[in-house]
Design a protein around this motif. Structure first.
Motif, PDB file in Angstrom:
ATOM      1  N   PHE A 185      -7.290  -3.857  -4.628  1.00  0.00           N
ATOM      2  CA  PHE A 185      -7.009  -5.168  -5.184  1.00  0.00           C
ATOM      3  C   PHE A 185      -5.511  -5.444  -5.180  1.00  0.00           C
ATOM      4  O   PHE A 185      -4.712  -4.559  -5.477  1.00  0.00           O
ATOM      5  CB  PHE A 185      -7.537  -5.221  -6.631  1.00  0.00           C
ATOM      6  CG  PHE A 185      -7.209  -6.491  -7.349  1.00  0.00           C
ATOM      7  CD1 PHE A 185      -7.980  -7.627  -7.180  1.00  0.00           C
ATOM      8  CD2 PHE A 185      -6.113  -6.552  -8.198  1.00  0.00           C
ATOM      9  CE1 PHE A 185      -7.671  -8.805  -7.839  1.00  0.00           C
ATOM     10  CE2 PHE A 185      -5.800  -7.717  -8.870  1.00  0.00           C
ATOM     11  CZ  PHE A 185      -6.573  -8.850  -8.679  1.00  0.00           C
ATOM     12  N   PHE A 186      -5.136  -6.695  -4.850  1.00  0.00           N
ATOM     13  CA  PHE A 186      -3.739  -7.126  -4.891  1.00  0.00           C
ATOM     14  C   PHE A 186      -3.658  -8.406  -5.719  1.00  0.00           C
ATOM     15  O   PHE A 186      -4.419  -9.347  -5.479  1.00  0.00           O
ATOM     16  CB  PHE A 186      -3.204  -7.420  -3.489  1.00  0.00           C
ATOM     17  CG  PHE A 186      -3.306  -6.259  -2.549  1.00  0.00           C
ATOM     18  CD1 PHE A 186      -2.321  -5.279  -2.510  1.00  0.00           C
ATOM     19  CD2 PHE A 186      -4.389  -6.149  -1.683  1.00  0.00           C
ATOM     20  CE1 PHE A 186      -2.426  -4.207  -1.633  1.00  0.00           C
ATOM     21  CE2 PHE A 186      -4.495  -5.086  -0.803  1.00  0.00           C
ATOM     22  CZ  PHE A 186      -3.506  -4.112  -0.783  1.00  0.00           C
ATOM     23  N   ASN A 187      -2.719  -8.438  -6.665  1.00  0.00           N
ATOM     24  CA  ASN A 187      -2.558  -9.655  -7.471  1.00  0.00           C
ATOM     25  C   ASN A 187      -1.648 -10.654  -6.754  1.00  0.00           C
ATOM     26  O   ASN A 187      -1.076 -10.363  -5.697  1.00  0.00           O
ATOM     27  CB  ASN A 187      -2.045  -9.314  -8.879  1.00  0.00           C
ATOM     28  CG  ASN A 187      -0.659  -8.723  -8.883  1.00  0.00           C
ATOM     29  OD1 ASN A 187       0.220  -9.089  -8.114  1.00  0.00           O
ATOM     30  ND2 ASN A 187      -0.443  -7.765  -9.780  1.00  0.00           N
ATOM     31  N   SER A 188      -1.514 -11.809  -7.345  1.00  0.00           N
ATOM     32  CA  SER A 188      -0.760 -12.907  -6.744  1.00  0.00           C
ATOM     33  C   SER A 188       0.700 -12.547  -6.483  1.00  0.00           C
ATOM     34  O   SER A 188       1.257 -12.894  -5.439  1.00  0.00           O
ATOM     35  CB  SER A 188      -0.855 -14.133  -7.656  1.00  0.00           C
ATOM     36  OG  SER A 188      -0.241 -15.235  -7.068  1.00  0.00           O
ATOM     37  N   ARG A 189       1.312 -11.853  -7.405  1.00  0.00           N
ATOM     38  CA  ARG A 189       2.723 -11.470  -7.233  1.00  0.00           C
ATOM     39  C   ARG A 189       2.906 -10.547  -6.038  1.00  0.00           C
ATOM     40  O   ARG A 189       3.855 -10.685  -5.272  1.00  0.00           O
ATOM     41  CB  ARG A 189       3.250 -10.819  -8.495  1.00  0.00           C
ATOM     42  CG  ARG A 189       3.329 -11.764  -9.681  1.00  0.00           C
ATOM     43  CD  ARG A 189       3.861 -11.041 -10.896  1.00  0.00           C
ATOM     44  NE  ARG A 189       5.292 -10.828 -10.754  1.00  0.00           N
ATOM     45  CZ  ARG A 189       6.213 -11.506 -11.423  1.00  0.00           C
ATOM     46  NH1 ARG A 189       5.844 -12.416 -12.289  1.00  0.00           N
ATOM     47  NH2 ARG A 189       7.480 -11.260 -11.240  1.00  0.00           N
ATOM     48  N   LEU A 236       0.836  -1.204   0.000  1.00  0.00           N
ATOM     49  CA  LEU A 236       0.000   0.000   0.000  1.00  0.00           C
ATOM     50  C   LEU A 236       0.872   1.255   0.000  1.00  0.00           C
ATOM     51  O   LEU A 236       0.614   2.194  -0.761  1.00  0.00           O
ATOM     52  CB  LEU A 236      -0.922   0.014   1.224  1.00  0.00           C
ATOM     53  CG  LEU A 236      -2.078  -0.971   1.207  1.00  0.00           C
ATOM     54  CD1 LEU A 236      -2.730  -1.044   2.572  1.00  0.00           C
ATOM     55  CD2 LEU A 236      -3.094  -0.576   0.147  1.00  0.00           C
ATOM     56  N   GLU A 237       1.904   1.257   0.839  1.00  0.00           N
ATOM     57  CA  GLU A 237       2.781   2.428   0.924  1.00  0.00           C
ATOM     58  C   GLU A 237       3.536   2.658  -0.381  1.00  0.00           C
ATOM     59  O   GLU A 237       3.733   3.800  -0.794  1.00  0.00           O
ATOM     60  CB  GLU A 237       3.732   2.268   2.104  1.00  0.00           C
ATOM     61  CG  GLU A 237       3.011   2.366   3.436  1.00  0.00           C
ATOM     62  CD  GLU A 237       3.847   1.943   4.631  1.00  0.00           C
ATOM     63  OE1 GLU A 237       4.997   1.489   4.451  1.00  0.00           O
ATOM     64  OE2 GLU A 237       3.324   2.048   5.763  1.00  0.00           O
ATOM     65  N   SER A 238       3.939   1.573  -1.057  1.00  0.00           N
ATOM     66  CA  SER A 238       4.649   1.729  -2.332  1.00  0.00           C
ATOM     67  C   SER A 238       3.737   2.289  -3.417  1.00  0.00           C
ATOM     68  O   SER A 238       4.206   2.889  -4.380  1.00  0.00           O
ATOM     69  CB  SER A 238       5.249   0.397  -2.791  1.00  0.00           C
ATOM     70  OG  SER A 238       4.240  -0.474  -3.255  1.00  0.00           O
ATOM     71  N   ARG A 239       2.428   2.117  -3.250  1.00  0.00           N
ATOM     72  CA  ARG A 239       1.453   2.679  -4.192  1.00  0.00           C
ATOM     73  C   ARG A 239       1.109   4.123  -3.849  1.00  0.00           C
ATOM     74  O   ARG A 239       0.351   4.773  -4.558  1.00  0.00           O
ATOM     75  CB  ARG A 239       0.147   1.880  -4.147  1.00  0.00           C
ATOM     76  CG  ARG A 239       0.243   0.483  -4.688  1.00  0.00           C
ATOM     77  CD  ARG A 239      -1.100  -0.186  -4.553  1.00  0.00           C
ATOM     78  NE  ARG A 239      -1.131  -1.532  -5.111  1.00  0.00           N
ATOM     79  CZ  ARG A 239      -2.194  -2.300  -5.109  1.00  0.00           C
ATOM     80  NH1 ARG A 239      -3.347  -1.866  -4.606  1.00  0.00           N
ATOM     81  NH2 ARG A 239      -2.135  -3.503  -5.621  1.00  0.00           N
ATOM     82  N   GLY A 240       1.615   4.610  -2.721  1.00  0.00           N
ATOM     83  CA  GLY A 240       1.296   5.963  -2.283  1.00  0.00           C
ATOM     84  C   GLY A 240      -0.005   6.041  -1.511  1.00  0.00           C
ATOM     85  O   GLY A 240      -0.516   7.133  -1.257  1.00  0.00           O
TER      86      GLY A 240
END
Length: 117
Positions: A61-65, A23-27
């Motif tokens: 949403f978060f993908n598998s990776r 989440l933090e890396s996405r801002g």
């Protein structure tokens, strides 16, 4: 050959903690108003996670990776041993994310003489 298998199952609360760096890396804020955590397989059989928010805004949403990297890093941060040569995969156990760790050891050569059976 010996096959060792271990399941590390993440509660929703622990999964939210593991996903904070993503989440933090996405801002985004890591303190989202999370109402529900949905862990499921997508159409290709890959693990996905959605955070349903209580303020009515769009789910996150978060993908598998992303999930895989986050739970691996969380295990390392928490001091949970993960053997280097092990096979690691994500799975769903009940309604939770599980990291399956498999390790093969021993000889693959059988010492049983088939004529003696």
């Amino acid at each position: 050959m010996i096959l060792e298998s271990r399941s590390i199952i993440f509660s929703d609360e622990e999964l939210v903690l593991a996903m904070r760096p993503v989440l933090e890396s996405r801002g985004s804020s890591s303190n989202l108003p999370i109402k529900n955590v949905v862990s499921e397989l997508d159409n290709e059989g890959e693990v996905t996670v959605r955070f349903i928010l209580s303020d009515g805004s769009d789910p996150v949403f978060f993908n598998s990776r992303e999930v895989g990297a986050a739970v691996l890093n969380h295990c390392i941060d928490q001091g949970i041993p993960l053997p280097r040569g092990s096979y690691k995969e994500l799975a769903i156990r009940g309604s939770h994310i599980a990291l399956i760790v498999r390790l093969e050891s021993g000889s693959v050569h059988s010492s049983i003489d088939e004529d003696e059976e």
